[in-house]
Design an enzyme around this catalytic site. Structure first.
Site, PDB file in Angstrom:
ATOM      1  N   GLU A  60       7.895  -8.725   2.586  1.00 33.38           N
ATOM      2  CA  GLU A  60       8.019  -7.364   1.993  1.00 33.38           C
ATOM      3  C   GLU A  60       7.797  -6.259   2.938  1.00 33.38           C
ATOM      4  OE1 GLU A  60       7.143  -8.122  -2.781  1.00 33.38           O
ATOM      5  OE2 GLU A  60       5.333  -8.365  -1.435  1.00 33.38           O
TER       6      GLU A  60
ATOM      7  N   SER B 162      -2.413 -13.778  -5.585  1.00 27.94           N
ATOM      8  CA  SER B 162      -2.480 -12.686  -6.277  1.00 27.94           C
ATOM      9  C   SER B 162      -4.183 -12.828  -6.567  1.00 27.94           C
ATOM     10  CB  SER B 162      -1.844 -12.647  -7.510  1.00 27.94           C
ATOM     11  OG  SER B 162      -2.227 -12.000  -8.498  1.00 27.94           O
TER      12      SER B 162
ATOM     13  N   HIS C 295      28.041 -10.394  -3.812  1.00 30.95           N
ATOM     14  CA  HIS C 295      27.428  -9.729  -5.009  1.00 30.95           C
ATOM     15  C   HIS C 295      26.208 -10.417  -5.563  1.00 30.95           C
ATOM     16  CE1 HIS C 295      31.296  -7.570  -5.031  1.00 30.95           C
ATOM     17  NE2 HIS C 295      31.874  -8.746  -5.013  1.00 30.95           N
TER      18      HIS C 295
ATOM     19  N   LYS D  99       0.629 -17.578  -8.433  1.00 34.07           N
ATOM     20  CA  LYS D  99       1.492 -16.528  -7.353  1.00 34.07           C
ATOM     21  C   LYS D  99       1.088 -16.696  -6.184  1.00 34.07           C
ATOM     22  CE  LYS D  99       3.103 -12.705  -8.449  1.00 34.07           C
ATOM     23  NZ  LYS D  99       2.909 -11.081  -8.424  1.00 34.07           N
TER      24      LYS D  99
END
Ligand code: ARG
Length: 466
Positions: free
Chosen positions: A295, A282, A161, A288
């Site tokens: 992804e 970024s 979970h 970042k």
């Protein structure tokens, strides 16, 4: 246009709507089948000569023409013409230009229906083979990483979970993906074995009155056998659906691995750093590092499943035999391979370059009461029914949570307050190594169990390579 309409099937009349003609055209994507189409024609011509439908000299002329076409395509000087519907018509039309009238005999006892089904199966055999090699390479990488981290004793919190559950070895995590990919590879191999039959010689749908030798062409093309039913041979695309299903499942596995890398490389987890070569910065936030490649791999699972659904929907409810709908089989199939192959290869390159952060992982693995099960097991081994032990340790965790403390902060006296069964040795259980070393069951995460698992994984690969 008018003249060739008489010569070639599948052509529109000269006055056909241009939009309709463009809509009907498949050259833009089926051009990719040119090698398979040439192989198909060569086998067919040799067979026609063997059975006496073509004279030897005729076959020889046609084969020379096909060789020349091969050179033209390879050198980029083949005149691809969209006024011919597809790769098959383009090659056949060019053949007649190159060798004259005899070129028009190539299509004797063959239809584009058995031709295209044969080309596609040939292409798919090659594509599946390439993908299987790539998946095997990824499995080798996973085994190598598992071995490295088994030596190093790198620990990872295991989750259920997405809540910290029990500590595991990072090697164990790598091997979990190894076994998933072993089955994914098996599905690709199964699909390949089942589609290994030749439709060639089924002609349009009913077979042919020419004395063709379908066993000869099947074997010449490297198929195990000809398909026993001409109607099935030209109408069926279950082989493509099966391959796409295997690809969709594979891509689902890859997407889970990608997702874990995305999570674990986030600032929140901080377990791993992605190599710069597989991440981007970024444009606005200097701090970042974005996990673009994982992804995209995660997203491709949706795309490949979409390819499967596309073809499924095309095939469903189609009457036998060939229908033009089946021209729509190629793009989803090609697309799925074009997404899956680089996904697999990129992961194989990325995994060895990951920078893991063992201290952060170990800290996370022991906090969050991840060792509570071990305390409960301890009481159960001393005779307390497990459900009861579970309740006792639940109370321990509740108290610690209230006080903002961890299990390792417990003293023996405190423990005894919860159950008199707790003794000195209970405290050592709360050490991470102890907890991991204890899970020696077959397939468990203890180093000795993982070592055995690693041997099995290696053995599997060695068998495949033998
Ligand atoms: N371009 C067609 C396809 O990809 C080739 C087969 C055409 N056959 C036919 N009967 N129109 O499916």
């Amino acid at each position: 246009m008018k003249e060739s309409k008489k010569l070639w099937g599948g052509r529109f009349a000269a006055d056909t709507d241009a939009l309709a003609q463009a809509f009907n055209n498949s050259l833009g994507f089926d051009r990719r089948l040119w090698r398979e189409d040439l192989a198909n024609s060569r086998a067919h011509v040799r067979m026609l000569a063997r059975v006496g439908v073509l004279a030897e000299e005729e076959a020889a002329r046609i084969l020379e023409g096909l060789d020349q076409i091969e050179r033209e395509i390879e050198e980029g000087r083949f005149p691809w013409r969209p006024e011919y519907e597809d790769v098959h018509m383009n090659i056949e039309a060019r053949l007649a230009e190159l060798v004259g009238e005899v070129g028009k005999k190539l299509h004797t006892a063959r239809s584009r229906n058995d031709q295209v089904a044969t080309d596609l199966r040939l292409w798919l055999k090659g594509a599946l083979f390439e993908l299987v090699q790539a998946v095997r390479e990824l499995r080798r990488v996973l085994v190598a990483e598992a071995e490295r981290h088994l030596e190093a004793g790198t620990v990872l919190p295991g989750y259920t979970h997405l809540q910290r559950a029990q500590p595991i070895l990072l090697a164990h995590w790598f091997l979990a993906y190894y076994w998933m990919l072993t089955r994914d590879q098996g599905r690709l191999e199964d699909a390949r074995a089942r589609l290994d039959e030749s439709p060639l010689g089924a002609a349009a749908l009913a077979g042919t009155s020419f004395p063709v030798d379908r066993f000869f062409t099947a074997h010449a093309l490297g198929f195990a056998r000809p398909m026993p039913n001409s109607l099935d041979a030209v109408a069926s695309r279950d082989f493509a659906l099966e391959a796409l299903s295997a690809l969709a499942i594979l891509q689902a596995t890859l997407s889970r691995l990608a997702e874990e890398l995305i999570l674990y490389s986030s600032f929140e987890f901080g377990f791993v750093e992605l190599p710069d070569a597989f991440a981007t910065g970024s444009s606005i936030m200097p701090q970042k590092k974005n996990p673009d490649i994982p992804e995209l791999i995660r997203a491709k699972a949706g795309r490949v499943l979409g390819d499967l659904v596309t073809l499924f929907t095309v095939v469903k409810g189609l009457p036998l035999a060939y229908n033009k709908d089946l021209q729509e089989d190629k793009e989803p199939l090609f697309d799925a391979f074009d997404q899956a192959l680089p996904s697999v290869r990129l992961l194989a390159r990325m995994l060895p370059a990951l920078k893991w952060n063992p201290e952060v992982m170990a800290r996370a693995a022991k906090s969050g009461y991840a060792l509570a099960t071990d305390l409960a097991d301890y009481l159960a081994k001393k005779g307390l029914p497990f459900r009861e032990a579970h309740r006792v340790v639940g109370r321990v965790v509740q108290k610690l949570t209230r006080e903002g403390r961890e299990l390792e902060d417990l003293s023996l006296d405190e423990l005894k307050g919860f159950s008199p069964l707790f003794e000195e040795d209970a405290l050592s259980l709360l050490r991470l190594e102890e907890a991991i070393h204890a899970r020696t069951s077959y397939g468990g995460t203890a180093p000795e169990a993982v070592r055995r698992q690693l041997r099995e994984a290696r053995g599997r690969l060695a068998e495949e390579e033998a």
